[in-house]
Enzyme design. Structure first.
Site, mmCIF file in Angstrom:
data_model
loop_
_atom_site.group_PDB
_atom_site.id
_atom_site.type_symbol
_atom_site.label_atom_id
_atom_site.label_comp_id
_atom_site.label_asym_id
_atom_site.label_seq_id
_atom_site.Cartn_x
_atom_site.Cartn_y
_atom_site.Cartn_z
ATOM 1 N N ASP A 213 41.905 -23.882 36.964
ATOM 2 C CA ASP A 213 42.962 -24.250 36.087
ATOM 3 C C ASP A 213 42.943 -25.794 36.023
ATOM 4 O OD1 ASP A 213 45.147 -24.708 34.820
ATOM 5 O OD2 ASP A 213 46.258 -23.117 35.574
ATOM 6 N N LYS B 299 48.447 -31.136 31.729
ATOM 7 C CA LYS B 299 49.355 -32.391 31.446
ATOM 8 C C LYS B 299 49.442 -33.355 32.598
ATOM 9 C CE LYS B 299 52.582 -28.936 29.004
ATOM 10 N NZ LYS B 299 53.807 -28.368 29.010
ATOM 11 N N PHE C 80 34.163 -16.200 29.652
ATOM 12 C CA PHE C 80 34.970 -17.331 29.525
ATOM 13 C C PHE C 80 34.122 -18.703 28.968
ATOM 14 C CE2 PHE C 80 36.990 -21.146 31.165
ATOM 15 C CZ PHE C 80 38.273 -20.944 30.637
#
Length: 316
Positions: free
Chosen positions: A211, A215, A286
């Protein structure tokens, strides 16, 4: 017949029913105690009931999160509350499990699965029949993990994730391919590294497409950080490989920077840059989706240096 007597004569615009207490404009009788605002008391009771319902709902949800979805399968919270809580670098996902994944979890978890409870130290030579072991953190649906394990049966793969459908899918893929060198671990990889592995127990580490926490305020949640590398260095043998890959370029640059700065890791690239994708790392679905969107995938390939300044490989 006498006329009925009205004990509370009315005036125009006044309430027609009996009214008592302060609402009638009279002072409370002596010795009757303070007046009670019935409306306020009712509102308070309603608020109290609503809070009780919310607390009961929260408690039900907490119990559900702690209960295994499949008896005998991966635990919902294997480490519970008996280990130090930290900033998590993952987001637990409990999405829909297919019938095939559920069947694999119920049948194969007791054979190839383990919960990261932090209460024991794993005997990797026994668990993997003496094979060298690579730790893979975050395997998604397990397609690449199963392929790499099948292509290299001489290496054990300890694959860690918290995604229940992916755990079931990897178990099913491994069985279908006749792979026996994979073990699936459920829980927090930090607790596994810190509490459940011997020093210098691992021959490699793989972190593919973690991940990116894009932010800025979430960058502290990224897995590849100096403190994480300190812990990893203690669990890797000298010469062991650390292989990371990501399609999020700012995270790739951070990976390269923190590994380059660590005294116990050496870049396999003479120019100190990114590595081309090794042939042993298959392209996942992915990754293909990311490439179709114009993403650039970067591989970072380092080795654990011989002992020198920094954390000792034999210490906790």
């Amino acid at each position: 017949m006498s006329e009925p007597v009205n004990p509370t004569p009315t005036t125009p615009g006044a309430p027609t029913g009996p009214v008592t207490g302060l609402a009638a404009g009279r002072a409370p009788a002596a010795g009757a105690g303070p007046a009670i605002d019935v409306t306020t008391a009712a509102d308070a009771a309603l608020r109290s009931d609503e809070e009780a319902r919310r607390e009961a709902s929260f408690e039900r949800q907490r119990r559900l999160r702690q209960e295994p979805r499949f008896p005998g399968g991966p635990a919902a919270d294997p480490a519970g509350s008996h280990h130090e809580r930290r900033i998590r670098s993952f987001q637990p996902r409990r999405s829909r499990v297919t019938a095939g994944q559920e069947e694999a979890l119920q049948r194969l978890w007791p054979v190839w699965g383990l919960d990261i409870d932090g209460r024991r130290v794993l005997d990797l030579p026994t668990l993997f029949d003496g094979l060298p072991v690579v730790l893979e953190i975050g395997f998604g649906m397990g397609e690449a993990t199963a392929r790499m394990a099948a292509d290299d049966p001489s290496t054990g793969v300890l694959a860690v994730d918290v995604h229940t459908p992916g755990q079931g899918n990897l178990l099913a893929l491994a069985e279908r391919a006749g792979v026996t060198n994979v073990r699936v671990a459920n829980g927090d990889a930090i607790i596994l590294l810190r509490e459940m592995l011997e020093p210098a127990a691992l021959d490699g580490l793989r972190v593919y497409f973690p991940d990116p926490w894009p932010k800025t305020r979430h960058h502290k949640r990224r897995l590849i950080q100096p403190e994480f590398l300190d812990l990893v260095a203690r669990r890797l043998k000298p010469g062991a490989t650390v292989h990371c890959a990501t399609d999020w370029e700012p995270y790739a640059e951070q990976m390269l920077d923190v590994l380059t700065a660590h005294p116990l890791f050496e870049n396999t690239r003479p120019d100190g840059g990114f590595a081309p994708r090794p042939a042993f790392r298959p392209m996942t679905r992915f990754e293909g989706q990311g490439l179709d969107k114009g993403h650039v995938v970067h591989d970072v390939l380092f080795t654990r240096a011989e002992d020198g300044p920094g954390p000792s490989p034999t210490g906790h």
